[in-house]
Enzyme design. Sequence first.
Site, PDB file in Angstrom:
ATOM      1  CB  SER A  43      14.840 -32.314  36.397  1.00  0.00           C
ATOM      2  OG  SER A  43      13.448 -32.106  36.438  1.00  0.00           O
TER       3      SER A  43
ATOM      4  CD  GLU B 104       8.166 -33.526  40.708  1.00  0.00           C
ATOM      5  OE1 GLU B 104       7.610 -33.636  39.609  1.00  0.00           O
ATOM      6  OE2 GLU B 104       7.597 -33.049  41.708  1.00  0.00           O
ATOM      7  CB  CYS B 105      12.606 -29.436  43.347  1.00  0.00           C
ATOM      8  SG  CYS B 105      13.143 -27.737  43.654  1.00  0.00           S
ATOM      9  N   GLY B 106      14.077 -30.718  45.380  1.00  0.00           N
ATOM     10  CA  GLY B 106      14.846 -31.146  46.529  1.00  0.00           C
ATOM     11  C   GLY B 106      15.215 -32.619  46.469  1.00  0.00           C
TER      12      GLY B 106
END
Length: 442
Positions: free
Chosen positions: A431, A330-332
């Site tokens: 994502s 997720e993200c990072g």
Amino acid sequence: MSGRGLLIAAPRSGSGKTTITLGLQRALVRRGLTVRGLKCGPDYIDPAFHAAATGAPSANLDSYAMTDRLLGRIAGEAVGAADIVIAEGSMGLFDAVPGPEGHTGASADIAALTGWPVILVIDVSGAAQSAAAVALGCKAYDPRIRVAGVILNKVASARHERLVRQGMDRVGLPVLGALPREASLILPERHLGLVQAGETADLHARLDALAEAVAAAIDLDAVIAAAGETTLPAETGRDAPPLSPPGRRIAIARDAAFSFVYPHVEAGWRAAGAELVPFSPLADEPPPEHCDACWLPGGYPELHAGTIAAADRFLDGLRRFAETRPVHGECGGYMVLGRTLTDADAATHAMAGLLSVETSFAKRKMNLGYRRAVLEADGPLGPAGTVLTGHEFHYASIVAQGEDPPFAIVSDPHGSPPAATGSRRGRVTGSFFHAIALATPA
């Protein structure tokens, strides 16, 4: 006292909600009360500070992304374990996105659902009696909620305080306290908010200083008396976790680069029988081999890109893990799963290469907002077609998406056209979307 709560809110961001919330939480704990903190909206950082201030777990209440059943479950667990809940709003009290009444993401939705009275934090710098007009507007704007009083912040002098109090007297709002401007009480920040609790130097000394300042400036007895009984939905839904566990034994990255995991998600996975096994990429630790899924949370990999790129045991172990078991970022975490990450100094670092995406923190653009995601294929978050609610909040940019198909199709509450997001390849998905809950009732 049991089952009582308050919501600390403000007319706008930057008014001092977090500082005063933490000071109140710590001051009430020092009085001998059992205190729980909760945070309105999609915030990873503040609940960790609440937990440090109270010595007890905190969690999020998000009226856009969560059903009433899930909101009731989280709030009910907090009030059932505390003498008083001190919840913190996000942004301005009524700031929201389009949605059904009670599910707009506004902090006022949480006050209405729980029945908790609101204490307004008013930044009075640059105003005197006019601050009362703002407070009166908040009091009258939404008939679902009750404003029990105000706390004045950034008071310049005794005369300034008297003038502001005159205005509050005129509109019938009790002033529960007044804090002077004091730079030493401000907690350090970085681009996604406060520096994380675990990284804040002398955190407990800072919290004690906040508690002392709050106890000296605010009528704690009046704050306690203002707390209201909690009202919750009749159905609180204990039959399913907010998100399906990605495995029975989940290797979860946890260090200064990977820390953005919602407490309610972890609690839901554990309640569903999953075991969470932490490991540290920054310490060059690979995902533990006895796990059957790996989760790379968001955080600050852009601040540690060189260390991650040099962590051969972590990267090689992650690649081996992904050959046979699901990995999600997720993200990072998504950035680390990609080919490269360019840091703020424009230095490009090789990442795991399990996805084709290339990201850059040198080309910064804020992306912020709620999302509704429909999964494009079966994966660790559910089968194809699963609908998730969540949000994005990042400054990194995608400089090359690569050839991987998308993880999901996302839409926002504002009517923007649905768009592909993220990447998937084999057992690896990722994502910038942070999942909060299944869109179906839980």
